[in-house]
Design an enzyme around this catalytic site. Sequence first.
Site, mmCIF file in Angstrom:
data_model
loop_
_atom_site.group_PDB
_atom_site.id
_atom_site.type_symbol
_atom_site.label_atom_id
_atom_site.label_comp_id
_atom_site.label_asym_id
_atom_site.label_seq_id
_atom_site.Cartn_x
_atom_site.Cartn_y
_atom_site.Cartn_z
ATOM 1 N N GLU A 57 -88.625 -4.311 -40.037
ATOM 2 C CA GLU A 57 -88.184 -2.957 -40.381
ATOM 3 C C GLU A 57 -89.135 -2.283 -41.363
ATOM 4 O OE1 GLU A 57 -86.177 -1.275 -38.859
ATOM 5 O OE2 GLU A 57 -85.043 -2.767 -37.741
ATOM 6 N N TYR A 140 -82.239 3.867 -44.551
ATOM 7 C CA TYR A 140 -82.439 3.450 -43.163
ATOM 8 C C TYR A 140 -82.562 1.933 -43.038
ATOM 9 C CZ TYR A 140 -84.746 1.738 -39.135
ATOM 10 O OH TYR A 140 -85.041 0.952 -38.062
ATOM 11 N N ASP A 158 -82.537 6.856 -38.043
ATOM 12 C CA ASP A 158 -83.994 6.903 -38.126
ATOM 13 C C ASP A 158 -84.483 8.131 -37.368
ATOM 14 O OD1 ASP A 158 -83.668 6.147 -35.456
ATOM 15 O OD2 ASP A 158 -85.657 5.246 -35.450
ATOM 16 N N CYS A 220 -86.781 13.044 -19.323
ATOM 17 C CA CYS A 220 -85.365 13.309 -19.091
ATOM 18 C C CYS A 220 -84.884 12.738 -17.753
ATOM 19 C CB CYS A 220 -85.095 14.814 -19.145
ATOM 20 S SG CYS A 220 -85.487 15.556 -20.756
ATOM 21 N N CYS A 223 -83.331 9.484 -18.378
ATOM 22 C CA CYS A 223 -82.328 9.440 -19.439
ATOM 23 C C CYS A 223 -80.926 9.239 -18.880
ATOM 24 C CB CYS A 223 -82.376 10.725 -20.260
ATOM 25 S SG CYS A 223 -81.174 10.753 -21.601
ATOM 26 N N CYS A 229 -76.640 16.311 -22.000
ATOM 27 C CA CYS A 229 -77.522 16.767 -23.076
ATOM 28 C C CYS A 229 -77.385 18.268 -23.347
ATOM 29 C CB CYS A 229 -78.973 16.440 -22.722
ATOM 30 S SG CYS A 229 -80.147 16.901 -24.018
#
Length: 340
Positions: A57, A140, A158, A220, A223, A229
């Site tokens: 991380e 985060y 994030d 997209c 997606c 969306c």
Amino acid sequence: MHAVARTREGAAPQTGPEAAERLARLHGAVADWFEAAARELPWRAPERTPWGVLVSEVMLQQTPVVRVLPVWREWMERWPRPADLAAEAPGEAVRAWGRLGYPRRALRLHAAASVIAAEHGGELPGTEEGLLALPGVGAYTAAAVAAFAFGHRATVVDTNIRRVHARLLGGDALPAPSLTAAEQRRAAALLPHDDDASVRWNVGVMELGALVCTARSPRCDACPVAHECAWRAAGEPPPSYVPKGQAWHGTDRQVRGAAMAVLRAAERPVARELFTAAPAPGTPGTLGTPPRPGIAPGTVAAALARLHALNTGPEQLHRALEGLIADGLAVEVDGGLRLP
DNA sequence: CAGTCGTGGTG
DNA sequence: TCACCAAGACT
């Protein structure tokens, strides 16, 4: 707040049974997509350790996965436990950090390892609060480690998650320049109540932002929630603000970076004159080492050459070196500089 | 809170 | 080519 939740044009209601059903659909769609499309990353493997997750991380802060992978493997092999790193000099962490960028992260990771070894019996804290107290661990990273290493329900926010939320729910092309309280509240409200489901949602949305809902050219067509969306429904409007670019050429950061490359390459302290002076022909660049010609690339001399090629003024160079010292990335010894 | 802090791939 | 961008933290 009004009694009836008002939302922006194009966005669906965020409260009520209808919204709850939609949210459940999103959770399922993202979880299914993640199952099929997620990358196999070592810090996600079953044999991962909380320490390994923390290291990943911190390395991933502002740094792409592909560049982190080899360095992370090196670190894990060399320092499998926090105490292993804590036993080293901080400079070794900086050196092993290589060219990941933002070397202060290496320093903070070393400091975190020291705290973990000294105050936590060598084991990572399992709570967000405990993690947040570690050097280099912000909101985060604390949430991410709590979720991904310990399986806890934590609101992870994030840059990927922010972008997905901005498009999917806000109808905007990009999130605000900096994290807002409203975004955090929205992210918290979206989180499944079940621990395992919340972890899947966090990692799923993050991966979706990294692989599909990318900043520049989102895919997209791939997606799983494109039909939900708000940004697409609104006709994919352009960003409402212009991102301010990150200056680089001629900045102190560039000089600091070049100076750090010198220190990483050096086995001995490097004299200040070698940073400031014009490149002396055939100078190895280390104290106590006689000059000789024909220095191979990748050495101190090569790093010094790159620094000098910047043609930075003496005042800027001085400022950069003092900055490195102030940040603990360099220590002054006998008129020279070396890693801490 | 806006500024600062590295680096290299990429559209 | 070159500006944008990447699992932020800290002051």
